[in-house]
Design an enzyme around this catalytic site. Structure first.
Site: not given
Length: 503
Positions: A113, A188-189, A211, A298
């Site tokens: 993101f 992440s994404l 993550d 993160h």
């Protein structure tokens, strides 16, 4: 400052119609209301229905147009370390004229993101890959679709995954690229993008989720998120497993791979609790410093992975049912048993063939800054029970001396604990260097009474609470070296005691 962060997060997750709409966002909203599915040529059809609509995904969008997301692929090899060649799936010449070599292993890296394919961490990871071997390294840029709102970016990941799968298929046809030699790494994404790509790529070798994003993915159907069926081997690294509200966590605690690693329990990474000014000073810029302050836990996942590529320290993780049990030293840290240990990060694929490791969670400790890797030792001690001994409350410190140096005086108890005569206790200690062959152990404890317990009172320090260290055993988790030392008589009164007589 914390309220400002929360407001930013709320804004990121609001549906598009809750704010002023851009022309493109208005088109997406109109499309969502008018139809529940859309098709994009050879990239497939997409629906807002189940399983992509659920209680975990109350606001749902369709992916934006490929032209809007503008996914691009930048290839680097040792022949072009600093200057990428762009691979275009619909242009076979872009692949034929590039340095892509189907005989070599391929690393495909995706951001998450609010990022793009030129962010510093992706460049650093690319450089470490090429330092390790002459890989094909492909950096994925989908910055046109990774911006606000988060709900739209999550929808766009589905299309980006399909575009990666399409590129892999073309590489297979044009340059004999072998999917089993391909490894997609997503943060992440990007972790779920890797999952979508894997769903459409038979025999994909490996996916590493750094993550994986939690909001809109945790506890959803496996078709919505990364899961072990997406590649021959899937490993995940969890560093921010707190919930988004109220803890402002961006990752997920749910295990999503064949093996899942949880450094420092998967949350509260060391060094992430400093003030925003320190983050800005350390990172050397306002943007990266602010990002580190808001999402430090993160972001640690890709820092750990990048360091693991060429680190001499093994980033060893240990199979355990919980982080608390790992910290207590109650889990077996015997790496001679296949599947009980695993290397977090780049070398996690050593567990690929160890079926008894699949489905397990692995824990380890890290330091607060690079180099992050630590060596782990279990320290177990048994207290003597001579006449007149009592239960006492306090904290324990230890120092281990070895042929390569010493541990240094370390607090091994997280809090004040009760010590009972005749009982055994164990703790895990992590240090940034291998101390070599263990020569002796120094134990020190400090008495801390409890005001509500009169038996723990010690007015005017008239009493001298004592523990009797009878036996101590140290086990190296990384080398499985064991050393046991015993007190000569086991009855000496001890506040600080060095044990160097082997049992």
């Amino acid at each position: 400052m914390m309220w400002l962060v929360v407001l930013v997060l709320i804004a990121a997750f609001l549906p598009t119609n809750a704010r002023i709409l851009s022309e493109d966002q208005a088109e997406v909203l109109h499309t969502t209301h008018k139809r529940s599915s859309v098709c994009y040529d050879d990239l497939g059809c997409y629906s807002t229905g189940s399983p992509f609509w659920s209680i975990h995904r109350p606001i749902n969008f369709l992916p934006q147009r490929p032209e809007k997301i503008n996914t691009r692929f930048f290839l680097y090899t040792r022949s072009n370390k600093n200057h990428y060649s762009q691979l275009i799936a619909n242009s076979f010449n872009s692949i034929r004229n590039s340095h892509f070599d189907g005989a070599k292993k391929t690393k495909i890296v995706s951001h998450g993101f609010l990022e793009n394919g030129f962010v510093n961490w992706m460049v650093k990871m690319k450089d470490e890959f090429l330092k390790a071997d002459d890989f094909n390294v492909i950096l994925v840029d989908w910055g046109g679709g990774s911006s606000f709102p988060y709900t739209q970016a999550t929808a766009n990941t589905r299309l980006v995954g399909a575009e990666i799968a399409k590129l892999i298929s073309v590489l297979q046809k044009i340059s004999n690229g072998d999917p089993s030699k391909m490894h997609i790494i997503g943060h992440s994404l990007g972790a779920h993008i890797a999952g979508y790509a894997g769903q459409q790529t038979p025999n994909l070798g490996r996916i590493t989720g750094l993550d994986p994003a939690g909001p809109y993915f945790e506890n959803t159907d496996k078709d919505v998120r990364l899961d072990p069926t997406d590649a021959i081997f899937v490993d995940a690294l969890h560093t921010d497993a707190e919930s988004l509200v109220p803890n402002i966590g961006f990752g997920m605690s749910q295990a999503v791979g064949h093996v899942d690693f949880y450094p420092n329990g998967g949350r509260d990474q060391p060094g992430c609790n400093v003030d925003p000014l320190t983050h800005i000073q350390v990172q050397g810029g306002l943007y990266e410093g602010t990002a580190q302050f808001i999402a430090c836990n993160h972001l640690r996942s890709y820092e750990y992975f990048t360091e693991s590529i060429n680190s001499v320290c093994p980033f060893e993780g240990y199979s355990c049912d919980s982080y608390d049990h790992f910290k207590d030293g109650t889990c077996h840290m015997d790496c001679s048993v296949l599947g009980s240990c695993g290397k977090m990060g780049f070398h996690a694929d050593e567990l690929k063939s160890m079926k008894n490791a699949h489905g397990k969670k692995f824990f380890m400790e890290t330091t607060s800054r690079s180099p992050y890797c630590e060596y782990h030792y279990i320290i177990r001690f048994t207290l003597g029970n001579p006449s007149g001994s009592h239960q006492w409350r306090g904290e324990l410190k230890a120092n281990i001396h070895g042929t390569n140096g010493q541990l240094g005086q370390r607090l091994v108890t997280d809090d004040y604990v009760y010590f009972d005569p005749g009982q055994s206790y164990s703790y895990v200690i992590a240090v940034p260097h291998n101390i070599g062959t263990i020569k002796d152990v120094t134990l020190q404890w400090v008495h801390r009474g409890v005001s509500v317990n009169p038996f723990q009172w010690n007015p005017f320090n008239l009493r001298h609470p004592k523990l009797y260290f009878q036996r101590v055993e140290v086990i190296s988790g990384d080398t499985n070296q064991k050393a046991a030392f015993c007190s000569v008589s086991g009855t000496e009164s001890q506040v600080q005691r060095t044990l160097n007589t082997k049992c």
